[in-house]
Design an enzyme around this catalytic site. Structure first.
Site, short mmCIF file in Angstrom:
data_model
loop_
_atom_site.label_atom_id
_atom_site.label_comp_id
_atom_site.label_asym_id
_atom_site.label_seq_id
_atom_site.Cartn_x
_atom_site.Cartn_y
_atom_site.Cartn_z
N SER A 114 -18.09 4.14 4.99
CA SER A 114 -19.22 3.21 5.08
C SER A 114 -19.90 3.27 6.44
O SER A 114 -20.97 2.70 6.62
CB SER A 114 -18.73 1.79 4.82
OG SER A 114 -17.79 1.41 5.79
N GLU A 165 -23.26 5.66 -1.84
CA GLU A 165 -24.49 4.94 -1.49
C GLU A 165 -24.78 5.25 -0.03
O GLU A 165 -23.88 5.69 0.69
CB GLU A 165 -24.30 3.44 -1.69
CG GLU A 165 -23.20 2.91 -0.78
CD GLU A 165 -22.60 1.59 -1.23
OE1 GLU A 165 -23.06 1.04 -2.22
OE2 GLU A 165 -21.67 1.14 -0.56
N HIS A 189 -6.34 7.12 11.91
CA HIS A 189 -5.98 5.70 11.82
C HIS A 189 -4.51 5.49 11.44
O HIS A 189 -4.14 4.40 11.03
CB HIS A 189 -6.87 4.98 10.81
CG HIS A 189 -8.27 4.76 11.31
ND1 HIS A 189 -9.32 4.36 10.50
CD2 HIS A 189 -8.79 4.86 12.56
CE1 HIS A 189 -10.43 4.24 11.23
NE2 HIS A 189 -10.13 4.55 12.47
N ARG A 202 0.84 -1.21 0.00
CA ARG A 202 0.00 0.00 0.00
C ARG A 202 0.87 1.26 0.00
O ARG A 202 0.55 2.25 -0.65
CB ARG A 202 -0.94 -0.02 1.20
CG ARG A 202 -1.98 -1.09 1.03
CD ARG A 202 -3.13 -1.02 1.99
NE ARG A 202 -4.27 -1.66 1.33
CZ ARG A 202 -5.44 -1.10 1.15
NH1 ARG A 202 -5.69 0.10 1.61
NH2 ARG A 202 -6.41 -1.74 0.53
N GLN A 219 -9.83 9.01 8.06
CA GLN A 219 -9.55 7.63 8.46
C GLN A 219 -8.51 7.02 7.52
O GLN A 219 -8.04 5.91 7.75
CB GLN A 219 -10.82 6.78 8.39
CG GLN A 219 -11.93 7.26 9.30
CD GLN A 219 -13.24 6.54 8.98
OE1 GLN A 219 -13.51 5.48 9.51
NE2 GLN A 219 -14.04 7.13 8.12
N ASN A 220 -8.19 7.76 6.46
CA ASN A 220 -7.31 7.20 5.43
C ASN A 220 -5.85 7.27 5.86
O ASN A 220 -5.44 8.22 6.52
CB ASN A 220 -7.51 7.94 4.11
CG ASN A 220 -8.92 7.78 3.58
OD1 ASN A 220 -9.64 6.89 4.03
ND2 ASN A 220 -9.33 8.65 2.68
N GLY A 234 -17.44 9.73 1.98
CA GLY A 234 -16.81 8.50 1.50
C GLY A 234 -16.44 7.50 2.57
O GLY A 234 -15.38 6.90 2.52
P1 OAD Z 1 -15.02 1.50 3.41
O1 OAD Z 1 -14.33 0.75 2.32
O2 OAD Z 1 -15.63 0.72 4.51
O3 OAD Z 1 -16.17 2.43 2.82
C1 OAD Z 1 -15.93 3.28 1.73
C2 OAD Z 1 -17.24 4.00 1.39
O4 OAD Z 1 -16.96 4.91 0.33
C3 OAD Z 1 -18.38 3.09 0.93
O5 OAD Z 1 -19.57 3.43 1.63
C4 OAD Z 1 -18.51 3.41 -0.56
O6 OAD Z 1 -19.85 3.35 -1.02
C5 OAD Z 1 -18.02 4.84 -0.62
N1 OAD Z 1 -17.45 5.22 -1.93
C6 OAD Z 1 -16.79 4.45 -2.82
N2 OAD Z 1 -16.41 5.17 -3.89
C7 OAD Z 1 -16.83 6.45 -3.67
C8 OAD Z 1 -16.76 7.66 -4.42
N3 OAD Z 1 -16.14 7.73 -5.60
N4 OAD Z 1 -17.32 8.76 -3.88
C9 OAD Z 1 -17.95 8.73 -2.68
N5 OAD Z 1 -18.06 7.61 -1.94
C10 OAD Z 1 -17.51 6.48 -2.42
O7 OAD Z 1 -13.94 2.55 3.98
P2 OAD Z 1 -13.93 3.37 5.35
O8 OAD Z 1 -15.31 3.70 5.78
O9 OAD Z 1 -12.96 4.46 5.19
O10 OAD Z 1 -9.27 1.25 9.15
O11 OAD Z 1 -13.34 2.28 6.33
C11 OAD Z 1 -13.11 2.65 7.67
C12 OAD Z 1 -11.88 1.95 8.20
O12 OAD Z 1 -12.00 0.55 8.00
C13 OAD Z 1 -10.60 2.30 7.49
O13 OAD Z 1 -10.02 3.50 7.94
C14 OAD Z 1 -9.73 1.14 7.80
C15 OAD Z 1 -10.69 0.01 7.62
O14 OAD Z 1 -10.45 -1.07 8.41
C16 OAD Z 1 -8.00 0.93 9.44
O15 OAD Z 1 -7.19 0.57 8.61
C17 OAD Z 1 -7.66 1.05 10.87
#
Ligand code: OAD
Length: 241
Positions: free
Chosen positions: A177, A203, A109, A59, A91-92, A175
């Site tokens: 979930s 979504e 994170h 990554r 969170q990124n 962006g």
């Molecule tokens: P997720 O992969 O869980 O969610 C990403 C969200 O972004 C989803 O709801 C998608 O629908 C949305 N999405 C995708 N493409 C998009 C776009 N072009 N525009 C807008 N939205 C879009 O990622 P996170 O919620 O960031 O933690 O996940 C949270 C944490 O879980 C991360 O920080 C990571 C992971 O485990 C650690 O690494 C500690």
């Protein structure tokens, strides 16, 4: 609300998706057949450090091939032009907000380009690979690990985030979930203290119903529109000089 409303923005993997970084839970969210929850834990690191370090080495290396997209750039513009308080909480673990120019931000994170000594707790900027057993430049212990907050560990700067949420007039989630706490609970904290809430996501997220307003679509399209509107509303309300 003051003349310059306080804003907290929470971002997740969805804001970097259009830069070419795979989200965690969407299609392509598996890595060599592993769920992120199986790789990003202290237990996984103890059981198979080679696997966990390789996951983050790949990554980290992939950052060289990606660039900020219009959503990162719009938030950097907001950062530069917004006269009120602003905190971008991401969170990124990529560096795309910084590369776009944002400064009023933090990584709750952790960061790919940082390494953490499990022995002395020192964090160091890191480029290139980080093999298991790498010695800490500070204390010499062979204990350097990715500076990533694993499941079960406490995210960074929670006190600062909680303070900003308590003071904010507008909370915007982009962006993410809404699957991972404590970030998934920020909307409730912000609402508790009286903030307006907006979600921008491809979504409806798991906590979509908690937001006053939801806008569904691509971050690269919706975030610049939102930023332009916020800055325009400020221009309308600012006293002329
Ligand atoms: P997720 O992969 O869980 O969610 C990403 C969200 O972004 C989803 O709801 C998608 O629908 C949305 N999405 C995708 N493409 C998009 C776009 N072009 N525009 C807008 N939205 C879009 O990622 P996170 O919620 O960031 O933690 O996940 C949270 C944490 O879980 C991360 O920080 C990571 C992971 O485990 C650690 O690494 C500690």
């Amino acid at each position: 609300m003051t003349d310059h409303p306080n804003i907290v923005v929470l971002t997740g993997a969805g804001i970097s998706a259009e830069s070419g970084i795979a989200t965690f839970r969407g299609p392509g969210g598996l890595w060599e057949g592993h769920r992120v929850e199986d790789v990003c834990t202290p237990e996984a690191l103890a059981r198979d450090p080679g696997l966990v370090h390789r996951f983050y080495d790949l990554r980290r290396a992939a950052l060289a091939a990606v660039e900020p997209n219009p959503a990162h750039c719009a938030l950097a513009r907001l950062d530069a032009e917004w006269p009120g308080e602003l905190l971008i909480v991401t969170q990124n673990v990529d560096d795309l907000h910084e590369r776009a120019g944002a400064t009023r931000m933090l990584h709750m994170h952790g960061e790919l380009q940082s390494a953490l000594c499990a022995a002395c707790g020192a964090a160091r900027p890191w480029a290139g690979e980080l093999p298991p057993g790498t010695r800490c430049p500070d204390c010499g212990a062979p204990a350097m690990r990715p500076d990533i907050v694993f499941f079960g560990e406490m995210p960074y700067q929670m006190e600062r985030i909680e303070r900003a949420l308590a003071m904010c007039d507008l909370f915007v989630s982009i962006g993410t979930s809404g699957a991972v706490y404590p970030a998934a609970g920020f909307v409730q904290t912000a609402r508790h203290w009286g903030a307006a809430t907006l979600e921008i996501n491809l979504e409806p997220s798991q906590g979509s119903f908690l937001f006053e307003e939801s806008r569904m679509g691509r971050a690269s399209e919706l975030v610049p529109v939102w930023v332009e509107a916020v800055l325009a509303s400020q221009r309308r309300t600012s006293p002329r000089t």
